[in-house]
Motif scaffolding. Structure first.
Motif, PDB file in Angstrom:
ATOM      1  N   TRP A   1      67.168   3.370  58.028  1.00  5.94           N
ATOM      2  CA  TRP A   1      66.132   3.551  57.029  1.00  5.94           C
ATOM      3  C   TRP A   1      66.241   2.443  55.991  1.00  5.94           C
ATOM      4  CZ3 TRP A   1      61.819   6.141  56.923  1.00  5.94           C
ATOM      5  CH2 TRP A   1      61.684   7.380  57.566  1.00  5.94           C
TER       6      TRP A   1
ATOM      7  N   ARG B   1      64.179   1.127  52.142  1.00  4.73           N
ATOM      8  CA  ARG B   1      63.166   1.446  51.152  1.00  4.73           C
ATOM      9  C   ARG B   1      62.704   0.144  50.508  1.00  4.73           C
ATOM     10  NH1 ARG B   1      60.941   5.892  49.457  1.00  4.73           N
ATOM     11  NH2 ARG B   1      60.014   6.058  47.360  1.00  4.73           N
TER      12      ARG B   1
ATOM     13  N   ASN C   1      59.367   4.077  52.312  1.00  7.80           N
ATOM     14  CA  ASN C   1      60.379   4.206  53.347  1.00  7.80           C
ATOM     15  C   ASN C   1      59.882   3.563  54.639  1.00  7.80           C
ATOM     16  OD1 ASN C   1      62.304   5.624  51.836  1.00  7.80           O
ATOM     17  ND2 ASN C   1      61.270   7.567  52.201  1.00  7.80           N
TER      18      ASN C   1
END
Length: 337
Positions: free
Chosen positions: A207, A209, A214
């Motif tokens: 993941w 950001r 996201n």
């Protein structure tokens, strides 16, 4: 494949035992691949990671189809690698997905959409690890871009339990981490559409950001792999100078392929399902990428190296915030190393 890995045991050695065939010891070499296949009379091979991409990077020859290979079986090949290997070497490529623990299994059925790894066996689902609830179906815009990533992306699980997994040897803590709430948690991020087709989104550590949004790495990699000049790519997060992350892509080009920053920008701008925030801020063009003994790309090593050339060339893109815009078409790439 090294025999310490489950792929070699389950998809290699056990196939030879079950069929009564000979199994040939060989050190993998992309340039010697066809010579080894022909010399040994091999009709079957198994793989993990990027060996098909390595082989496809070698110059194509008119007699490539003249070989005894019938089936290549493995996982983590791209759609393009599957299709090109089948065409170039006149064989069937069966690419599936299964956790090393044999607890989560996904198979490519007829009609599997491009980018999908197929449909899971009974009990395979995508769950939110925080709420321990199933994620809603993925939704896409008219261009095919995922529009509800925050809700749809979760962890691939086996809701029925451990499957064939009996635990890690002498490591109860790691076993307990995988077996939570009566389910097996794979550590792989994915999303599932309304028809049940599963798409990988990376590992749980993948993941990132970017500018408050996201992003997952695997969907970006699938889009970049449309670039004909590209042979292998890894997308990962590097720290932003202010807050959050920036997108970085490490790429290996096809042999003799040419790619300039201007050509790359033109390609990015032509991808309707690529969010401007997903445009790589840094691009490393290298001769190779760090890998494991099973030909998987070592992203953690790339992450540790950060935005550096790593023995190749680094392109950097001007910070969008310096222009007061979030458009991916601002800034332009410059060679910094």
């Amino acid at each position: 494949m090294p025999l310490f890995h489950s792929n070699a045991v389950l998809a290699g050695w056990s196939v030879g035992i079950g069929s009564g065939a000979a199994m040939v010891p060989a050190a993998f070499s992309a340039s010697r691949f066809l010579d080894d296949i022909r010399r040994c009379g091999a009709t079957y091979m198994n793989y993990v990671g990027k060996p098909l991409a390595y082989v496809l990077a070698t110059p194509e020859r008119p007699d490539d189809r003249d070989n005894p290979l019938r089936v290549a079986f493995g996982n983590e090949a791209t759609d393009r690698d599957i299709e090109e290997s089948a065409r170039r070497f006149d064989c069937t490529v069966w690419d599936g997905f299964g956790s090393t623990e044999n607890a989560v299994i996904v198979t490519r059925e007829p009609g599997t959409p491009r980018g999908s790894i197929g449909k899971g066996l009974d009990g395979v689902a995508v769950y939110n690890s925080a709420t321990v609830t199933e994620c809603p179906a993925a939704e896409f815009d008219a261009a095919g871009a995922l529009i509800n990533a925050d809700e749809a992306i979760g962890e691939l699980v086996n809701t029925h339990g451990a499957g064939f997994f009996s635990g890690y040897y002498n490591d109860q803590e790691a076993t307990d981490e995988r077996l939570r709430h009566g389910m097996f948690w794979s550590g792989d991020l994915a999303y599932k559409d309304a028809d049940g087709w599963i798409y990988l989104a990376g590992r749980t550590a993948d993941w990132m950001r970017v500018d408050g949004e996201n992003l997952a790495t695997a969907p970006i990699e699938r889009i970049l792999q449309r670039l004909p000049a590209l042979n292998r790519v890894a997308v990962y997060a590097v720290p932003d100078d202010h807050v959050g992350d920036q997108v970085m892509a490490a790429m290996v080009l096809q042999d003799a392929a040419e790619l300039t920053p201007e050509m790359f920008e033109e390609f990015l701008a032509a991808q309707p399902d690529l969010s401007p925030k997903a445009w790589p801020r840094y691009v490393r063009i290298a001769a190779d990428l760090p890998g494991t003994a099973t030909n998987k790309i070592l992203k953690r090593e790339l992450v540790q190296q950060g935005p550096t050339p790593g023995g190749g060339v680094l392109w950097s893109r001007r910070d969008r915030r310096a222009t007061g815009t979030t458009s991916g078409e601002e800034g332009g790439y410059v060679v910094t190393g």
